[in-house]
Design an enzyme around this catalytic site. Structure first.
Site, PDB file in Angstrom:
ATOM      1  CB  CYS A 274     -15.165 -12.883  20.541  1.00  0.00           C
ATOM      2  SG  CYS A 274     -15.329 -11.365  21.515  1.00  0.00           S
ATOM      3  CG  ASP A 303      -5.619  -7.052   7.578  1.00  0.00           C
ATOM      4  OD1 ASP A 303      -6.221  -6.459   6.664  1.00  0.00           O
ATOM      5  OD2 ASP A 303      -4.434  -7.404   7.512  1.00  0.00           O
ATOM      6  CG  ASN A 307      -4.104  -4.181   3.766  1.00  0.00           C
ATOM      7  OD1 ASN A 307      -4.451  -4.305   4.938  1.00  0.00           O
ATOM      8  ND2 ASN A 307      -4.674  -3.324   2.946  1.00  0.00           N
ATOM      9  CB  SER A 309      -3.450  -1.312   6.504  1.00  0.00           C
ATOM     10  OG  SER A 309      -4.264  -0.175   6.434  1.00  0.00           O
ATOM     11  CG  HIS A 333     -11.451 -10.798  18.973  1.00  0.00           C
ATOM     12  ND1 HIS A 333     -12.630 -11.518  19.030  1.00  0.00           N
ATOM     13  CD2 HIS A 333     -10.555 -11.608  18.357  1.00  0.00           C
ATOM     14  CE1 HIS A 333     -12.446 -12.691  18.450  1.00  0.00           C
ATOM     15  NE2 HIS A 333     -11.195 -12.770  18.050  1.00  0.00           N
ATOM     16  CG  ASP A 356     -10.051 -16.145  17.848  1.00  0.00           C
ATOM     17  OD1 ASP A 356     -11.166 -16.485  18.299  1.00  0.00           O
ATOM     18  OD2 ASP A 356      -9.805 -14.997  17.441  1.00  0.00           O
TER      19      ASP A 356
END
Length: 706
Positions: A274, A303, A307, A309, A333, A356
């Site tokens: 990254c 994710d 969702n 989460s 990141h 990104d």
């Protein structure tokens, strides 16, 4: 009377370069910024008569046309109202005309061909005056990329080096990075990146016509900096194996990467992670004139099932079950932010935009991300273009760990709404310090406003009705659970635990820690403790297990106990990755079925110091002393210092280090001859086949030549 011809052109590079903040570009053509006048002196075969004017044509890209705004025809006259190109006569002698040419502040950026002919009834041939490069203009108030602060323009457009923050939330490390946007050929390479994109290959004329828009240009660059889909610049690799290429941690800047891609006929450069993608994208966007910075997010969520989460599955020793765990939480990141107006979304979303280039998820079928307005993320407006839900989850997802039982049932052993998106960091303007910008991305964790925004984002994503604070989300395996019930602990815990480091964790030494357990009740308790440890990548993906042991501990009422842990160097040295990270976990099984999961990320420390041995002046040799330490308890040979720094030395320097006895410190001196004044970043890495790279950097303040 013979027709007028232009016999010579003076592009006035020095004065135009200074006025347009482009004097650092070393390319043969004039480089200017849109929306701002630049001056040319034209030698003519004779003076223009009273009725004659010069007619200019500026065109860019194949199939240039006025309809696509990639071609403009304009003449010397009084400047008229309107939003096109203009040419104004600023001075006229017998055979010389000085003309001020101004492009519109929304002109297409790129390489232009400028031609001129005289306007009269007589036939005149058109003379090609040459090429110039037109860039975005953060100094122009009418340009979408306008940035009001001069200090910020110096930092985010003109600074050719910077700092990228890595590590873990509790131990953030600064790494130098050479952006080098003014190095040889870099501008040419950045323009060629646009020309290699699939949208250009499909329809060049249309693609070029969109290059007036920073939203379009940054989205193309976000896709092209990674090699997925399009033979872009950098190929990612997260498995810890870098055969046939360069380890991501060996790069010290963008210049070598961009030049290798260009000279290798657009073959993707191996390998990046990254911070490499972000460093390269920062170079490209600063080079093209868009204010850009590098941003690091600690405990960053990936994710995959969208969702909001992050669900992690572990076994009874707290080890991650990789075949079940699709989501992940990276130690850190790195991405970019660029500053521009959002004509597509409206003025309230102007300002910093997340971009990104790390290939994680597809966006409209292509591996890219953004631009997503930082304001939209903070306000939970995840329905807006581009990729809002993904970025929102990176900084604001909830984190849940599940214990996976052999009968394939699962049990929640840890949940935290505040763990994801910590210490979001960028380099300060005008200094090397770290600035925490978490408040730009979200309201304070745990505040009512932050939970309201989270509920709003869930509502926009899933179209569910919010019932007060309790939002029902249909999720695989947890159907019918209320989300807030899911995040509240079922009962008060009866024990607590944490890992404590007893000695600084130094590369090459044994690790000495303790698991501290405390009984919170007035009754005695028996605790089964299953401990595991693994070397990991910064994505927290385990590489190899280095600890696996069980203990039974009896805790008296309110009693605290420590379980000592030693991990010998011999146990972790073969499997330690260049990230130098270890993850420890303890699953504590208490009577009555209560479970406590304790985790700790450890980053091993190392040592390097850099000292400049005198004043640094352009064109004058100055010594540099680097002190390094062998971190190991064994003799090492074949160590090399790799040195790099824009404006301080040409290319990279490689210096052999004499053999080092166990834990010996040694100093190496070498000379540099600065070629540019101002603050310059010198990077020095100790590279060895026996241990991961040890990186350092220093800012050298270079005075102009006397």
């Amino acid at each position: 009377m013979a027709g007028v011809r232009v016999t010579a052109v003076d592009w006035q590079r020095a004065s135009n370069g200074a006025a347009h903040h482009t004097e650092e570009y070393p390319c043969p053509e004039l480089v200017v910024r849109r929306g701002q006048s630049f001056r040319l002196a034209l030698a003519l075969s004779r003076a223009l008569d009273g009725e004659e004017t010069l007619v200019f044509t500026a065109e860019t890209g194949p199939g240039a046309s006025e309809a696509l705004h990639t071609k403009a025809v304009f003449q010397t006259s009084e400047p008229e109202g309107g939003d096109g190109w203009t040419a104004v006569t600023e001075a006229e002698t017998e055979n010389t005309l000085t003309v001020g040419i101004t492009s519109p502040p929304h002109a297409v950026i790129g390489r232009y061909l400028l031609s001129a002919r005289a306007s009269s009834r007589r036939k005149h041939s058109t003379r090609k005056l040459g090429e110039f490069v037109l860039l975005f203009n953060p100094w122009c108030p009418e340009d979408d990329v306008f940035l009001a602060s001069e200090e910020e323009r110096k930092e985010y457009v003109l600074n050719d080096s910077g700092i990228i923050f890595r590590g873990v939330e509790k131990r953030i490390r600064a790494q130098g990075w050479n952006y080098g946007q003014f190095e040889e050929d870099i501008l040419n390479i950045c323009l060629s990146i646009l020309d290699r994109s699939p949208s250009y290959q499909d329809n060049p004329a249309t693609d070029v016509s969109h290059r007036h828009d920073p939203v379009y240009v940054t989205r193309v660059i976000s896709a092209m900096v990674n090699s997925n889909n399009d033979r872009g610049v950098v190929q990612g690799q997260w498995q810890g194996k870098y055969g046939g290429g360069t380890s991501p941690l060996h790069w010290r800047g963008s210049v070598a990467i961009l030049q290798k891609w260009f000279k290798g006929r657009y073959k993707p450069v191996k390998y990046g992670q990254c911070w490499v993608f972000a460093g390269v994208m920062c170079t490209v966007l600063r080079c093209l004139g868009i204010a850009t910075r590098v941003v690091s997010n600690f405990n960053s969520a990936h994710d995959t099932d969208r969702n909001l989460s992050v669900d992690k599955y572990v076994d009874s020793f707290g080890r991650t079950l990789e075949d079940l765990t699709e989501d992940s939480m990276w130690n850190f990141h790195v991405w970019n932010e660029s500053w521009f107006a959002r004509q597509d979304l409206g003025p309230s979303y102007n300002g910093w935009q997340v971009l990104d280039a790390t290939p994680q998820e597809e966006s409209d079928g292509v591996y890219r991300c953004g631009p997503a307005s930082v304001t939209a993320i903070r306000e939970g407006d995840v329905h807006l273009a581009h990729d809002g839900p993904f970025v929102f989850a990176e900084v604001n997802a909830d984190y849940i760990t599940w214990l996976w039982h052999e009968d394939e049932s699962r049990e929640r052993v840890y949940s935290n709404t505040k763990k994801i998106g910590r210490c979001i960091s960028t380099k300060a303007v005008g200094s090397d310090s770290r600035v925490d910008i978490t408040g730009l991305y979200k309201y304070p964790e745990g505040s009512r406003k932050e939970r309201q925004v989270y509920t709003k984002a869930v509502k926009k994503l899933f179209g569910v009705e919010a019932a007060g604070r309790r939002t029902r989300i249909r999720r695989a395996g947890v159907r019918g659970l209320w989300r807030d019930d899911l995040l509240e602990p079922a009962t008060k815990p009866s024990i607590t635990g944490k890992f404590k480091v007893l000695e600084p964790p130094v590369l090459g030494n044994d690790l000495r820690l303790a698991l501290c357990l405390a009984n919170l009740t007035s009754r005695a308790q028996r605790v089964q403790v299953n401990m595991s440890g693994a070397t990991i990548l910064y994505t927290r993906r385990p590489v190899a297990e280095i600890l696996h042991e069980s203990h039974t501990v009896r805790l008296g009422p309110q009693e605290e106990k420590k379980i000592p842990i030693t991990i010998p160097y011999s146990k972790y040295k073969e499997d330690l990755t260049e990230d130098k990270k270890i993850l420890l976990a303890a699953m504590c099984l208490v009577t009555k079925g209560e479970k406590l999961l304790v985790e700790k990320d450890i980053t091993l420390e190392d040592f390097i110091t850099i000292k400049v041995l005198g004043p640094a002046v352009v064109g004058v040799e100055v010594g540099v002393e680097v002190t390094v330490a062998n971190p190991l308890l064994e003799k090492v040979e074949d160590c090399v210092l790799m040195v790099e720094g824009s404006g301080l030395l040409q290319g990279q320097l490689s210096i052999d280090v004499p053999s080092l006895e166990p834990q010996e410190r040694a100093s190496v001196t070498f000379d540099i001859t600065p070629s540019k004044s101002g603050p310059r970043q010198l990077q020095v890495d100790l590279v060895s086949p026996h241990f991961p790279d040890i990186k350092g950097f220093v800012i050298v303040h270079v005075a102009a030549a006397k």
